[in-house]
Design a protein around this motif. Structure first.
Motif, PDB file in Angstrom:
ATOM      1  N   GLN A  69     -15.093  -9.287  10.648  1.00 56.00           N
ATOM      2  CA  GLN A  69     -13.755  -9.354  10.055  1.00 56.00           C
ATOM      3  C   GLN A  69     -12.648  -9.253  11.106  1.00 56.00           C
ATOM      4  OE1 GLN A  69     -13.358  -6.425   6.753  1.00 56.00           O
ATOM      5  NE2 GLN A  69     -15.567  -6.200   6.979  1.00 56.00           N
ATOM      6  N   PRO A  94      -8.937  -5.936  10.329  1.00 56.09           N
ATOM      7  CA  PRO A  94      -8.199  -6.427   9.154  1.00 56.09           C
ATOM      8  C   PRO A  94      -6.848  -5.742   8.908  1.00 56.09           C
ATOM      9  CG  PRO A  94     -10.400  -5.640   8.542  1.00 56.09           C
ATOM     10  CD  PRO A  94     -10.290  -5.484  10.009  1.00 56.09           C
ATOM     11  N   THR A  95      -6.628  -4.538   9.427  1.00 52.40           N
ATOM     12  CA  THR A  95      -5.345  -3.874   9.160  1.00 52.40           C
ATOM     13  C   THR A  95      -4.555  -3.590  10.442  1.00 52.40           C
ATOM     14  OG1 THR A  95      -5.987  -1.526   9.220  1.00 52.40           O
ATOM     15  CG2 THR A  95      -6.532  -2.759   7.228  1.00 52.40           C
ATOM     16  N   ASP A 100      -9.716   0.573  11.688  1.00 49.56           N
ATOM     17  CA  ASP A 100     -10.664  -0.438  11.216  1.00 49.56           C
ATOM     18  C   ASP A 100     -12.027  -0.325  11.903  1.00 49.56           C
ATOM     19  OD1 ASP A 100      -8.881  -1.720   9.430  1.00 49.56           O
ATOM     20  OD2 ASP A 100      -8.004  -2.888  11.065  1.00 49.56           O
ATOM     21  N   THR A 104     -14.396  -0.106   8.533  1.00 47.32           N
ATOM     22  CA  THR A 104     -15.135  -1.289   8.095  1.00 47.32           C
ATOM     23  C   THR A 104     -16.636  -0.968   7.981  1.00 47.32           C
ATOM     24  OG1 THR A 104     -15.207  -1.979  10.401  1.00 47.32           O
ATOM     25  CG2 THR A 104     -13.555  -3.042   9.018  1.00 47.32           C
ATOM     26  N   LYS A 135      -4.465   2.114   4.665  1.00 40.90           N
ATOM     27  CA  LYS A 135      -4.716   0.688   4.503  1.00 40.90           C
ATOM     28  C   LYS A 135      -6.127   0.321   4.949  1.00 40.90           C
ATOM     29  CE  LYS A 135      -3.904  -3.665   3.707  1.00 40.90           C
ATOM     30  NZ  LYS A 135      -3.891  -4.150   2.311  1.00 40.90           N
ATOM     31  N   GLU A 139      -8.877  -1.381   2.456  1.00 39.68           N
ATOM     32  CA  GLU A 139      -9.539  -2.650   2.765  1.00 39.68           C
ATOM     33  C   GLU A 139     -11.055  -2.491   2.831  1.00 39.68           C
ATOM     34  OE1 GLU A 139      -8.618  -5.904   2.946  1.00 39.68           O
ATOM     35  OE2 GLU A 139      -6.804  -5.078   2.062  1.00 39.68           O
ATOM     36  N   ARG A 142     -12.206  -1.669  -1.054  1.00 44.28           N
ATOM     37  CA  ARG A 142     -11.786  -2.402  -2.263  1.00 44.28           C
ATOM     38  C   ARG A 142     -12.912  -3.315  -2.740  1.00 44.28           C
ATOM     39  NH1 ARG A 142      -9.834  -7.809  -1.445  1.00 44.28           N
ATOM     40  NH2 ARG A 142      -9.497  -8.171   0.767  1.00 44.28           N
ATOM     41  N   GLN A 165       1.714  -2.971   3.529  1.00 47.80           N
ATOM     42  CA  GLN A 165       0.275  -3.236   3.637  1.00 47.80           C
ATOM     43  C   GLN A 165      -0.488  -2.507   2.538  1.00 47.80           C
ATOM     44  OE1 GLN A 165      -0.542  -2.024   7.776  1.00 47.80           O
ATOM     45  NE2 GLN A 165      -1.555  -3.979   8.013  1.00 47.80           N
ATOM     46  N   THR A 169      -2.290  -4.007  -1.690  1.00 52.84           N
ATOM     47  CA  THR A 169      -3.749  -4.152  -1.655  1.00 52.84           C
ATOM     48  C   THR A 169      -4.299  -4.679  -2.979  1.00 52.84           C
ATOM     49  OG1 THR A 169      -3.840  -2.262  -0.162  1.00 52.84           O
ATOM     50  CG2 THR A 169      -5.914  -2.939  -1.171  1.00 52.84           C
ATOM     51  N   SER A 458      -3.618 -11.231   8.809  1.00 46.96           N
ATOM     52  CA  SER A 458      -3.502 -10.275   7.700  1.00 46.96           C
ATOM     53  C   SER A 458      -2.048  -9.862   7.472  1.00 46.96           C
ATOM     54  CB  SER A 458      -4.361  -9.041   7.978  1.00 46.96           C
ATOM     55  OG  SER A 458      -3.930  -8.414   9.172  1.00 46.96           O
TER      56      SER A 458
END
Ligand SMILES: *Cc1c(COP(=O)(O)O)cnc(C)c1O
Length: 486
Positions: A69, A94-95, A100, A104, A135, A139, A142, A165, A169, A458
């Motif tokens: 990602q 991603p953020t 992250d 992740t 955030k 991510e 979610r 951000q 979401t 993003s």
């Protein structure tokens, strides 16, 4: 206690943090192998040392999925600047912040952990955030099955971009709530909810188990250890150093999670010289490293580096546990003193040990801006405000080393870059040009024109997205929101 239990529970029943029973070592042969690997393989290799009950192949698949990602292939590139310093860029996820790197991967560690422990309940994750964790956690989790995630952030304590951000979401299992107060209020509020009988009863009724994605969760810490090994590998494979040479790392610090991962890497055998702990104007850690007295009872400043605006640095508990000779009783006493009086102190021997491994310093807003400006002018390298704090401290550290011993060979220094400049566009633009803009995206555009640095996809994507979450509550109403959400 297994890795799975530590991740699922997040925090021990007595309120203490989970630590490894011992530090697995990385042998020189294993290190050689690491050097030949790509980032997901390196990460999976380090993770499997702490999560040995997890399937190795599944860990690798999870790491591959997580780091796929990230933009531009490499999740943790090391960049050499013209002044000989190295930047470890951890913001391509991603953020756009280093959170992250762990968040992740955490969903996999948690889901697999539940399977391993035979847990049937659904999971509720409560997060207190100073902006970036929120955030990244949203991510990460979610639309993950069997999980609901709820994030609390300080209403006036995050940047406009961070707020946008979080509040845009997607996903049916997420909720975001602003709290009137600062980050410490949010964090204390979440801790209070997690320990309350009212909450425990509610969760039981609804079939939920509570977990956390905050940086005190061991599942956050372990993936962070990997990038210190990776950076060292990159220095060796690009012939910058020989295996065994010591390398210093300078880390912009708030909750002490990132820099603690570096300390754990050292404990695993990575040849680390000094760990430089960089703080902004909220210099509670700098003072602690100077005299061994932790004192959170002090004015709280809101700065351009909001993710470091922290007075109660949670992961420090793990360091003082190690320094005390792994004395759990003594550590608990100190944490009790911290929560009751805002203070605790360590003895002279511990202080000396602390200063053997760490060097701590802080910088104010002017110093940060000046450093960001100079680095852009001199080396064409734009950095975010948190990284600016670290760079400013790293420079002063190098100057001090040279002054202390003009003939000594300095260790190479790696500055950990924790956010994309586009994540804090107004402050970054101000630092680079002296111009103020009201609108974050105007800031993004100007920085792009000025630096030609690529704008992360993003951030482009949220520009015209309407915010979904608008609730603002007082600290005493946080639990009510949890109730509504379940
Ligand atoms: C969270 C964060 C930090 C501080 O990291 P800790 O692990 O809390 O010390 C620094 N910079 C950025 C951009 C962050 O998001």
């Amino acid at each position: 206690m297994t890795g799975a239990e530590a991740v699922v529970k997040g925090i021990a029943d007595d309120g203490g943090l989970f630590v490894p029973e011992n530090f697995p070592s990385v042998t020189p042969a294993e290190f050689d192998a690491l050097c030949g690997m790509d980032y997901p393989e390196r990460a999976a290799c380090i993770l499997s040392k702490y999560f040995d009950e997890y399937d190795k192949k599944e860990l690798l698949d999870a790491a591959k999925e997580a780091y796929a990602q990230f933009e531009d292939g490499d999740a943790a590139p090391l960049v050499r600047l013209d002044n000989g310093m190295y930047m470890l860029e951890l913001f391509h996820g991603p953020t756009c912040a280093f959170k992250d790197m762990a968040l992740t991967v955490l969903p996999h560690l948690l889901r697999k952990g539940c399977d391993l422990l035979g847990i049937k309940e659904k999971i509720l994750i409560l997060v207190a955030t100073s902006g970036d964790t929120g955030k990244a956690a949203l991510e990460g989790f979610r639309d993950k099955e069997g999980v609901k995630i709820m994030v609390f952030y300080p209403d006036d304590g995050v940047s406009k971009m961070q707020k946008l951000q979080m509040c845009t979401t997607d996903g049916d299992n997420v909720n975001v709530v602003a709290v009137r107060g600062n980050f410490d209020d949010c964090q204390t509020g979440v801790k209070r909810i997690m320990n309350s009988e009212k909450c425990k009863t509610l969760l039981k009724e609804r079939g939920y188990l509570l977990s956390s994605a905050n940086s005190i969760n061991f599942g956050r810490l372990a993936p962070q250890i990997a990038y210190y090994f990776s950076a060292y590998c990159d220095l060796v494979t690009s012939d910058q150093i020989k295996f065994g040479d010591k390398v210093d790392f300078c880390v912009p610090t708030g909750n002490f999670g990132n820099i603690l991962a570096a300390y754990y890497a050292k404990k695993m055998g990575l040849p680390v010289g000094k760990l430089v702990c960089a703080s902004n104007k909220n210099c509670v850690l700098t003072d602690f490293f100077a005299n061994g007295a932790y004192n959170a009872k002090r004015p709280f400043y809101r700065t351009m580096s909001p993710s470091m605006d922290i007075l109660i640095s949670s992961n420090l508990e793990r360091l003082i546990f190690e320094l005390s000779g792994r004395d759990a009783g003594k550590t608990a006493e100190r944490m009790k003193s911290l929560s009751q009086t805002g203070k605790y102190s360590v003895g002279a021997r511990e202080l000396a040990a602390m200063r053997e491994s760490f060097y701590a310093d802080c910088t104010d807003e002017d110093g940060t801006v000046e450093c960001m400006y100079d680095f852009f002018m001199d080396y064409g390298y734009p950095m975010d405000t948190h990284t600016g704090v670290a760079m400013s401290v790293a420079q002063r550290y190098e100057e001090k080393c040279k002054k202390d011993d003009p003939k000594a060979d300095l260790n190479p220094i790696v500055v950990v870059s924790t956010a994309s400049p586009y994540k804090f566009p107004q402050d970054v633009l101000y630092a680079l040009t002296g111009n103020d803009v009201k609108d974050s995206f105007k800031g993004v555009k100007r920085i792009h024109l000025l630096t030609a640095m690529k704008v992360p996809e993003s951030l482009k994507a949220i520009r015209y997205k309407p915010p979904r979450f608008k609730t603002v509550v007082g600290v005493d109403k946080m639990f009510e929101e949890v109730k509504k959400f379940l």
